[in-house]
Design an enzyme around this catalytic site. Sequence first.
Site, PDB file in Angstrom:
ATOM      1  CE1 TYR A 170      -3.322   2.854   0.603  1.00 22.15           C
ATOM      2  CE2 TYR A 170      -3.474   2.137   2.687  1.00 22.15           C
ATOM      3  CZ  TYR A 170      -3.684   2.980   1.750  1.00 22.15           C
ATOM      4  OH  TYR A 170      -4.804   3.959   2.030  1.00 22.15           O
ATOM      5  CG  HIS A 173      -4.839   7.274   0.512  1.00 20.43           C
ATOM      6  ND1 HIS A 173      -5.435   5.837   0.360  1.00 20.43           N
ATOM      7  CD2 HIS A 173      -5.500   8.009  -0.545  1.00 20.43           C
ATOM      8  CE1 HIS A 173      -6.461   5.989  -0.611  1.00 20.43           C
ATOM      9  NE2 HIS A 173      -6.362   7.211  -1.125  1.00 20.43           N
ATOM     10  CG  ASP A 268      -8.676   8.179  -4.332  1.00 23.42           C
ATOM     11  OD1 ASP A 268      -8.549   8.291  -5.773  1.00 23.42           O
ATOM     12  OD2 ASP A 268      -8.806   7.326  -3.733  1.00 23.42           O
TER      13      ASP A 268
END
Length: 730
Positions: A170, A173, A268
Amino acid sequence: MARDPKHDILFEPIQIGPKTLRNRFYQVPHCIGAGSDKPGFQSAHRSVKAEGGWAALNTEYCSINPESDDTHRLSARIWDEGDVRNLKAMTDEVHKYGALAGVELWYGGAHAPNMESRATPRGPSQYASEFETLSYCKEMDLSDIAQVQQFYVDAAKRSRDAGFDIVYVYGAHSYLPLQFLNPYYNKRTDKYGGSLENRARFWLETLEKVKHAVGSDCAIATRFGVDTVYGPGQIEAEVDGQKFVEMADSLVDMWDITIGDIAEWGEDAGPSRFYQQGHTIPWVKLVKQVSKKPVLGVGRYTDPEKMIEIVTKGYADIIGCARPSIADPFLPQKVEQGRYDDIRVCIGCNVCISRWEIGGPPMICTQNATAGEEYRRGWHPEKFRQTKNKDSVLIVGAGPSGSEAARVLMESGYTVHLTDTAEKIGGHLNQVAALPGLGEWSYHRDYRETQITKLLKKNKESQLALGQKPMTADDVLQYGADKVIIATGARWNTDGTNCLTHDPIPGADASLPDQLTPEQVMDGKKKIGKRVVILNADTYFMAPSLAEKLATAGHEVTIVSGVHLANYMHFTLEYPNMMRRLHELHVEELGDHFCSRIEPGRMEIYNIWGDGSKRTYRGPGVSPRDANTSHRWIEFDSLVLVTGRHSECTLWNELKARESEWAENDIKGIYLIGDAEAPRLIADATFTGHRVAREIEEANPQIAIPYKRETIAWGTPHMPGGNFKIEYKV
């Protein structure tokens, strides 16, 4: 009904490494408030989507180590074998329906506050988080980097053991891989900082290690924030983003593309107030231009026409969805079967997201009242227990709660009469959806209107009676229904009653020509002067929405607010752009101020902290603080009272007072739902209507039946060899 052949492309299988997606519908990682601690919730919520046709279902962000602990929020974790066991419940259930299961491996750096573990997070450089409070990270040395990369590898192996098919690194963000890539965070001068090649090194090495560890068994994905949308100085898609994709393309089997950062991740997960579906396409397609691997992007996709446009124009290969999958877990199946008007369209209010932002209570959905209730209440979004009795139900009020109750009852086989004084179902939502940017909220009404219309054709004895005169208690008692549901909604206070004083404001009276309630502003029947003051004691969208509406129409608007203006909009990710919009329109705000009295054309306001910091006991009848000397007068041409709401429950109160007459009129029960019970979010009003309808045959549907709780029981060790004895290390 067969689907339109042009939608066939959405059902083509997609190869991602060693795994195959059965179609292009993909539920990206998103939070639900389950994590690893509520395996029943996690597995039921994801598996009902697998049943509904989604090709892959992911966890929320999944912590790889106690150094990445997001408490007070609730993330998934894959720290140990206990987490493996709990998450395997999800993968097993998802696999039953032929879908793939994915996990998003997460290390947060300073954005992980570690309030439970109390560990020190590590990052590329030492910085203070712009998202968390008082959260700093330690700058990583080379041994730290190697150790954290091993955290990813170990977590990937545990993920494989838990049955996951897709393993993410990940990096969106503003989390650790992107922190290394982004010069905003990375101030290093060694081989992990400086040039793009150096800043990319941590991410590339981590992908390579994870791929080596589990890549033969699992598809390797990375979630990449290709553009932080801040311009120069951070990540820009055509400066660093595309180049990084080219560097990493051989190491991944799929790209999951986002934009924005952690501080404004609403760029987003764009709320419909500001962004239409597909709003991230300009960035996602830039990745598709340079990658040889399948690319997906999100954008609140609910329209099959938009979905095929994305694929046929080469913008992306896979339709990534979070919020649309919550609103309708059976969206893919409905497209496949050509049941387009049965799709429960996401309205983009972001109330689902608000629960994570608040700190992680179970997710809710304005459109889908079963979201989060699949396991604990046993609610399926498309299946209803069929009644064996012939009870008829009268529902008074066709707003969000009443229309939902009617739909669920009719789905369950009841004869329902739904009545309202308005000409259209929807209640106050019809006015709200006319406010700037909130048009898509009307999808809530449209779905129920469509379904009720269909159900009326199946049950000829059911009725929808709109434009009726208000029902009296006598009307209800003499109607002939076996059961009655009162859903008469709520209205804004006309006398200034508010959460600060819990009393009316002297002089407040919306029947006067220069004072208005929000309803009066929205219906447009009352003249509004040039200088408008909005007196606010509400913490959600009404005051800023009215300010935008009035300022756009040319009024000079000032908001006097005794509470944090639009505070709940922080949680729905609307706040930053709402404030930008009010700034553009020159709306003034007097924060921490409220009103003590109102006279024609003027109001007396005061600073709510103006009574001083010192407190002294002065005996009964005397305030322990000094008198507030901050009072002053401001003038207005029109005053809008956004001070609070009250339930419209007069009919209920009259019926309750005549409860002794219910049985003699063959009424088995009368129940109160939605805002008529207590003003609340549209999502919660919808939920109460759904719940009472589901539980209408219980002894007392007014009181919810207990739901299943997932708790750690004393004496059940979470870790192998663990126990729950109290033992002190001395």
